[in-house]
Motif scaffolding. Sequence first.
Motif, mmCIF file in Angstrom:
data_model
loop_
_atom_site.group_PDB
_atom_site.id
_atom_site.type_symbol
_atom_site.label_atom_id
_atom_site.label_comp_id
_atom_site.label_asym_id
_atom_site.label_seq_id
_atom_site.Cartn_x
_atom_site.Cartn_y
_atom_site.Cartn_z
ATOM 1 N N ARG A 59 0.898 -1.155 -0.194
ATOM 2 C CA ARG A 59 0.010 0.067 0.120
ATOM 3 C C ARG A 59 0.796 1.238 -0.004
ATOM 4 O O ARG A 59 2.063 1.464 0.663
ATOM 5 C CB ARG A 59 -0.941 -0.154 0.954
ATOM 6 C CG ARG A 59 -1.803 1.048 1.272
ATOM 7 C CD ARG A 59 -3.294 0.946 2.053
ATOM 8 N NE ARG A 59 -3.953 0.195 0.915
ATOM 9 C CZ ARG A 59 -5.124 0.266 0.835
ATOM 10 N NH1 ARG A 59 -5.978 0.986 1.519
ATOM 11 N NH2 ARG A 59 -6.031 -0.391 -0.231
ATOM 12 N N SER A 60 0.576 1.921 -0.748
ATOM 13 C CA SER A 60 1.041 3.605 -0.870
ATOM 14 C C SER A 60 0.128 4.675 -0.873
ATOM 15 O O SER A 60 -0.938 4.423 -1.603
ATOM 16 C CB SER A 60 1.966 3.356 -2.190
ATOM 17 O OG SER A 60 2.635 4.890 -2.243
ATOM 18 N N VAL A 61 0.428 5.733 -0.316
ATOM 19 C CA VAL A 61 -0.614 6.798 -0.419
ATOM 20 C C VAL A 61 0.083 8.093 -0.569
ATOM 21 O O VAL A 61 1.233 8.349 -0.553
ATOM 22 C CB VAL A 61 -1.186 6.982 1.227
ATOM 23 C CG1 VAL A 61 -1.989 5.785 1.653
ATOM 24 C CG2 VAL A 61 -0.183 7.542 2.196
ATOM 25 N N THR A 62 -0.693 9.022 -1.208
ATOM 26 C CA THR A 62 -0.273 10.452 -1.493
ATOM 27 C C THR A 62 -0.955 11.244 -0.830
ATOM 28 O O THR A 62 -2.313 11.452 -0.778
ATOM 29 C CB THR A 62 -0.660 10.517 -3.336
ATOM 30 O OG1 THR A 62 0.225 9.788 -4.165
ATOM 31 C CG2 THR A 62 0.111 12.019 -3.435
ATOM 32 N N LEU A 63 -0.321 11.875 0.319
ATOM 33 C CA LEU A 63 -0.835 12.857 0.894
ATOM 34 C C LEU A 63 -0.586 14.394 0.266
ATOM 35 O O LEU A 63 0.339 14.840 -0.385
ATOM 36 C CB LEU A 63 -0.107 13.107 2.344
ATOM 37 C CG LEU A 63 -0.132 11.764 3.137
ATOM 38 C CD1 LEU A 63 0.423 11.962 4.640
ATOM 39 C CD2 LEU A 63 -1.606 11.539 3.168
ATOM 40 N N THR A 64 -1.616 15.275 0.519
ATOM 41 C CA THR A 64 -1.869 16.711 0.053
ATOM 42 C C THR A 64 -1.576 17.506 1.444
ATOM 43 O O THR A 64 -2.362 17.142 2.209
ATOM 44 C CB THR A 64 -2.941 16.939 -0.782
ATOM 45 O OG1 THR A 64 -4.093 16.707 -0.187
ATOM 46 C CG2 THR A 64 -2.934 16.260 -2.273
ATOM 47 N N TYR A 65 -1.210 18.665 1.300
ATOM 48 C CA TYR A 65 -0.988 19.538 2.399
ATOM 49 C C TYR A 65 -0.426 20.760 1.839
ATOM 50 O O TYR A 65 0.170 20.823 0.908
ATOM 51 C CB TYR A 65 -0.121 19.003 3.365
ATOM 52 C CG TYR A 65 1.311 18.725 2.920
ATOM 53 C CD1 TYR A 65 2.332 19.681 3.072
ATOM 54 C CD2 TYR A 65 1.781 17.520 2.251
ATOM 55 C CE1 TYR A 65 3.808 19.320 2.570
ATOM 56 C CE2 TYR A 65 3.010 17.114 1.668
ATOM 57 C CZ TYR A 65 3.857 18.063 2.140
ATOM 58 O OH TYR A 65 5.390 17.995 1.445
#
Length: 203
Positions: free
Chosen positions: A136-142
């Motif tokens: 599993r891999s996630v892309t976070l926006t901030y």
Amino acid sequence: MNFKRFVLGAMVTSATLTGISLAQAADAVRLRGSVVSFDGATLTVKTREGATDTVKMASGWKISGVAKASAQDIKQGDFLGIASVSKADGGSGALEVVVFPAAMKGAGEGDRPWDLQPNSRMTNGTVADVTDINGRSVTLTYDNGQKKQIAIPQTTPIVTFAPASPEDLKPGAVIFVNAERDSGGALTSTRVVVGNNGIVPPM
């Protein structure tokens, strides 16, 4: 679980995580270790480095616990806090993941140095994308659209927040304390995260 108590715990922990994520001033101290003793006003901690520190708990101090979560439950729109390090083959690999309750979305948003281990960073952001290629891999926006992709190995501790009480601060309990050291060297804190029900704070 008592719903009102859970909501209160989420609100308390929202402030806790804001403090955890933003505490970068010279007098900020993050303690990771176990309880030696607690008398209701003073917490004595044996840190992971082997030292023993005494922390005065400020008036109105708060406590929260942790509960196990799963990478498979992470979905687009969730708000996460992830401590990570750069991988040898590029990108970042998660050291731990905190899944924030909905009431805490936005707490401590951003990317900053962290001290879980050398060269680690803490990223608090909203999940823009989730992939399951080779894990599993996630892309976070901030912070106004900045993005960071972080791989989550299967062995990564993943938690969310749960209610806790001062009675959980028993000798041997694993804790995370965000404290401040004054000019005289004394430590004071308004927040404690404690392990309960067999789950420990991984941050």
